[in-house]
Every structure is written in structure tokens, then in C-alpha cells.
Scaffold this motif. Structure first.
Motif, PDB file in Angstrom:
ATOM      1  N   TYR A  36      35.955  40.607  40.974  1.00 45.19           N
ATOM      2  CA  TYR A  36      36.015  39.844  39.730  1.00 45.19           C
ATOM      3  C   TYR A  36      34.681  39.945  39.000  1.00 45.19           C
ATOM      4  O   TYR A  36      33.614  39.994  39.621  1.00 45.19           O
ATOM      5  N   GLN A  38      32.397  37.997  36.013  1.00 51.03           N
ATOM      6  CA  GLN A  38      32.295  36.719  35.312  1.00 51.03           C
ATOM      7  C   GLN A  38      31.102  36.721  34.368  1.00 51.03           C
ATOM      8  O   GLN A  38      29.967  36.963  34.788  1.00 51.03           O
ATOM      9  N   GLY A  41      29.829  31.075  31.032  1.00 58.92           N
ATOM     10  CA  GLY A  41      30.727  30.220  30.275  1.00 58.92           C
ATOM     11  C   GLY A  41      32.184  30.628  30.329  1.00 58.92           C
ATOM     12  O   GLY A  41      33.027  30.005  29.669  1.00 58.92           O
ATOM     13  N   LYS A  42      32.487  31.658  31.104  1.00 59.06           N
ATOM     14  CA  LYS A  42      33.875  32.140  31.216  1.00 59.06           C
ATOM     15  C   LYS A  42      34.347  32.073  32.659  1.00 59.06           C
ATOM     16  O   LYS A  42      33.546  32.007  33.583  1.00 59.06           O
ATOM     17  N   GLY A  43      35.658  32.110  32.828  1.00 61.09           N
ATOM     18  CA  GLY A  43      36.193  32.210  34.163  1.00 61.09           C
ATOM     19  C   GLY A  43      36.125  33.645  34.658  1.00 61.09           C
ATOM     20  O   GLY A  43      35.985  34.583  33.873  1.00 61.09           O
ATOM     21  N   PRO A  44      36.208  33.848  35.968  1.00 63.97           N
ATOM     22  CA  PRO A  44      36.208  35.218  36.505  1.00 63.97           C
ATOM     23  C   PRO A  44      37.424  35.989  36.002  1.00 63.97           C
ATOM     24  O   PRO A  44      38.504  35.432  35.837  1.00 63.97           O
ATOM     25  N   LEU A  46      39.695  39.565  36.725  1.00 69.13           N
ATOM     26  CA  LEU A  46      39.967  40.635  37.682  1.00 69.13           C
ATOM     27  C   LEU A  46      39.536  41.972  37.098  1.00 69.13           C
ATOM     28  O   LEU A  46      39.934  42.342  35.995  1.00 69.13           O
ATOM     29  N   PHE A  89      31.908  39.151  41.749  1.00 73.97           N
ATOM     30  CA  PHE A  89      32.334  38.544  43.002  1.00 73.97           C
ATOM     31  C   PHE A  89      33.341  39.449  43.699  1.00 73.97           C
ATOM     32  O   PHE A  89      34.321  39.886  43.083  1.00 73.97           O
ATOM     33  N   LEU A 102      42.482  33.321  47.770  1.00 67.55           N
ATOM     34  CA  LEU A 102      41.336  34.210  47.770  1.00 67.55           C
ATOM     35  C   LEU A 102      40.117  33.550  48.405  1.00 67.55           C
ATOM     36  O   LEU A 102      39.834  32.377  48.149  1.00 67.55           O
ATOM     37  N   PHE A 104      36.119  34.081  48.387  1.00 68.11           N
ATOM     38  CA  PHE A 104      35.148  34.783  47.553  1.00 68.11           C
ATOM     39  C   PHE A 104      33.828  35.028  48.272  1.00 68.11           C
ATOM     40  O   PHE A 104      33.403  34.228  49.114  1.00 68.11           O
ATOM     41  N   GLY A 105      33.185  36.149  47.917  1.00 70.54           N
ATOM     42  CA  GLY A 105      31.815  36.379  48.318  1.00 70.54           C
ATOM     43  C   GLY A 105      30.879  35.515  47.496  1.00 70.54           C
ATOM     44  O   GLY A 105      31.305  34.769  46.602  1.00 70.54           O
ATOM     45  N   THR A 106      29.596  35.618  47.788  1.00 64.23           N
ATOM     46  CA  THR A 106      28.600  34.735  47.182  1.00 64.23           C
ATOM     47  C   THR A 106      28.183  35.152  45.779  1.00 64.23           C
ATOM     48  O   THR A 106      27.528  34.391  45.083  1.00 64.23           O
ATOM     49  N   GLY A 107      28.555  36.344  45.365  1.00 65.81           N
ATOM     50  CA  GLY A 107      28.270  36.786  44.004  1.00 65.81           C
ATOM     51  C   GLY A 107      27.004  37.632  43.890  1.00 65.81           C
ATOM     52  O   GLY A 107      26.063  37.470  44.666  1.00 65.81           O
ATOM     53  N   ARG A 109      24.430  38.914  40.733  1.00 60.99           N
ATOM     54  CA  ARG A 109      24.079  38.896  39.319  1.00 60.99           C
ATOM     55  C   ARG A 109      23.508  40.253  38.945  1.00 60.99           C
ATOM     56  O   ARG A 109      22.437  40.644  39.413  1.00 60.99           O
TER      57      ARG A 109
END
Lengths: 114, 112
Positions: A36, A38, A41-44, A46, A89, A102, A104-107, A109
Motif C-alpha cells: 500500500y 499512503q 492526509g490520505k488513506g492507504p 493498494l 506499507f 490484513l 501490516f508492516g511498520t511502514g 517513508r
């Protein structure tokens, strides 16, 4: 084990370069692996996903590489552009769990510099 | 894929009050989920919203604090009850017919 480990936490890549983000999982019941993207200010959203029956999937500049024996998968962004700067993510789910939720991993940046 | 609308997009609430977040999907979906995300961090699943029955909560989340309704296949609500500053976060709705779920844009909640 439900955990999905993701690295690196942050990544800086020059425009035109290749961005690589890695994930690892423990639970062999996982059978769906999405990535995903992201923006603030937005949702993730796909981006791309893979199932364990293939080792690689490519969609445009985005490629997932999957190593079932190592329980690892990675996202490669070719020709990285400033517009790719976002948080990414990885995630995993299992059809064996009933509701295919789902994990999720930690992300990561990602910052693409000109 | 489904398009998910969430409202409110943000709110500032007083400690001890409750807030209900609405999630509307533009098509019927089998699965709906509620997540919490601290700014700059990953997503934590709160619960799976089950149509016509009680939600399935993840460890650490309870129905009294986060009651969820799902009256049909296109709509769900999450209530954050008796709020404290620790509940300040982004709450996200997600759903779809199958994996590859769509997310709403989230509700940014600040509790003062």
C-alpha cells in the motif's frame, strides 16, 4: 506469528534511481501479500499485490519480488520520481483465517530527491 | 474497486464524550474493517465489522470502548466512547469484496 517486519524505516533515493523496500513474515499460512502507498492526509491505496504461486509481479515501474522459502518479499520502484515520495506499507493475509484481515508492516517513508 | 467515504474527516472532542464515525461504501462489500493509525506509524486493526452480527475485536480492543455497527453491506459506524487524550489518532475504515481492500481517507480525532 502474525508479525510482518519491514525495512528500512526511511529511505532517500535520487530521482531516476531504484527504491527497494523489504518485508519478512513468519506465518506460512499467509497467502496474499499487498503493498500500500499512503500520502499525508490520505488513506492507504493498494499499489500492487502478489500470491505465493509466482516469484515476481510487475506493474509499470513497480515490481514485487517474492521468495517463498525465505519468507520474504520486496517492492522495487524503478525510475523513482518525486511523486513517489510517500509512506509504503507491506501487508499479508491468509485465506485460512476466515476473514482475510490484513497484517501490516511498520511502514517505510520514501523520499525521492531531484 | 469500492470507493469508501468517511465522515467526519476530523474532529476535536472533549474528554469523556463519544464520537461516531461513519463509513459508506459505494457498492456492497463482504468485508469491512476499522483501523487506528497514529501519525507516522502503522495501521492497527481494531475490529472486523460483521454484517448483522457483533463485530470481531482484536486483542486490546473491546466493544464497550469501540462499539461498531454494520446494518448492511455498504455502511458501518465506529463509536469511540468515553474518550481520553490517548484516543487521539486517525481512524480508518477499509473494505472490499476480497483482499485488495480499499481504505477511506480517515478521521483525524483530537481529544482535549
Amino acid at each position: 506469528q502474525q508479525q510482518v517486519k519491514q525495512s528500512p524505516q526511511s529511505l532517500i533515493v535520487q530521482k531516476g534511481g531504484i527504491s527497494i523496500i523489504n518485508c519478512a513474515y513468519e506465518n506460512t499460512a499467509f497467502d496474499y501479500f499487498p503493498w500500500y502507498q499512503q500520502f499525508p492526509g490520505k488513506g492507504p491505496a493498494l499499489l500492487i499485490a502478489i500470491r505465493p504461486d509466482v516469484s515476481e509481479k510487475k506493474e509499470g515501474r513497480f515490481t514485487i519480488s517474492f521468495n517463498k522459502s525465505a519468507k520474504q518479499f520486496s517492492l522495487h520502484i524503478m525510475d523513482s520520481q518525486p511523486g513517489d515520495s510517500a509512506t509504503y506499507f507491506c501487508a499479508a493475509s491468509s485465506s485460512n483465517f476466515g476473514n482475510e484481515k490484513l497484517t501490516f508492516g511498520t511502514g517505510t517513508r520514501l523520499t525521492i530527491i531531484p | 474497486s469500492a470507493v469508501i467515504s468517511q465522515k467526519p474527516s476530523r474532529d476535536i472532542c472533549q474528554r469523556g464524550t463519544s464520537l461516531t464515525i461513519q463509513c459508506q461504501v459505494d457498492s456492497q462489500v463482504t468485508m469491512m474493517f476499522w483501523y487506528r493509525q497514529q501519525p507516522g506509524q502503522s495501521l492497527t486493526l481494531i475490529a472486523t465489522a460483521n454484517q448483522g452480527s457483533e463485530a470481531t475485536y482484536e486483542s486490546g480492543f473491546v466493544i464497550d470502548k469501540f462499539p461498531i455497527s454494520r446494518p448492511n453491506l455498504t455502511f458501518s459506524t465506529l463509536t469511540v466512547s468515553n474518550m481520553s487524550p490517548e484516543d487521539s489518532s486517525i481512524y480508518l475504515c477499509s473494505g472490499g469484496q476480497e483482499v485488495g481492500y480499499t481504505f477511506g481517507s480517515g478521521t483525524r480525532l483530537t481529544v482535549v
